[in-house]
Design a protein around this motif. Sequence first.
Motif, PDB file in Angstrom:
ATOM      1  N   CYS A   1       8.196  47.021   9.359  1.00  0.00           N
ATOM      2  CA  CYS A   1       8.603  46.108  10.439  1.00  0.00           C
ATOM      3  C   CYS A   1       8.061  44.687  10.264  1.00  0.00           C
ATOM      4  O   CYS A   1       8.306  43.835  11.109  1.00  0.00           O
TER       5      CYS A   1
ATOM      6  N   ASN B   1       4.020  52.973  10.952  1.00  0.00           N
ATOM      7  CA  ASN B   1       4.221  53.238   9.541  1.00  0.00           C
ATOM      8  C   ASN B   1       2.881  53.212   8.798  1.00  0.00           C
ATOM      9  O   ASN B   1       2.023  52.379   9.066  1.00  0.00           O
TER      10      ASN B   1
ATOM     11  N   CYS C   1       4.835  49.940  14.584  1.00  0.00           N
ATOM     12  CA  CYS C   1       5.805  51.012  14.342  1.00  0.00           C
ATOM     13  C   CYS C   1       5.159  52.306  13.867  1.00  0.00           C
ATOM     14  O   CYS C   1       5.840  53.317  13.734  1.00  0.00           O
TER      15      CYS C   1
ATOM     16  N   CYS D   1       0.306  50.838  10.910  1.00  0.00           N
ATOM     17  CA  CYS D   1       0.849  49.710  11.661  1.00  0.00           C
ATOM     18  C   CYS D   1       0.735  49.954  13.157  1.00  0.00           C
ATOM     19  O   CYS D   1       1.043  51.019  13.658  1.00  0.00           O
TER      20      CYS D   1
ATOM     21  N   CYS E   1       3.258  44.831   7.503  1.00  0.00           N
ATOM     22  CA  CYS E   1       3.817  46.179   7.438  1.00  0.00           C
ATOM     23  C   CYS E   1       5.099  46.181   6.604  1.00  0.00           C
ATOM     24  O   CYS E   1       5.938  45.310   6.750  1.00  0.00           O
TER      25      CYS E   1
END
Length: 83
Positions: free
Chosen positions: A52, A77, A75, A72, A49
């Motif tokens: 993170c 994302n 997180c 992800c 990711c």
Amino acid sequence: MKKLSRKDAQEIIYRFFESQRIESAQVKKIKKLAMTHRIRLGEYRKRFCKKCYVDLKFGKVRVSNRIKQIICNNCGNKNKWKI
Ligand SMILES: [Zn+2]
């Protein structure tokens, strides 16, 4: 720590991404190492990711309109790549 040559750094990086499991803390270090030696991660960047650094292996994959998206698990994302 002994100063690594570019070739040593490259080998450490490639070996790291060959392994089955990658840890976010390790990814951070590897990214830093790559940056110091100006080594391109290329395809390896898709393993983790952007936000993170967690392994994207378990993320949700969506493919649409020549864009691959992996959400992800950690997180949330959205990591996008052109395909
Ligand atoms: Zn993430």
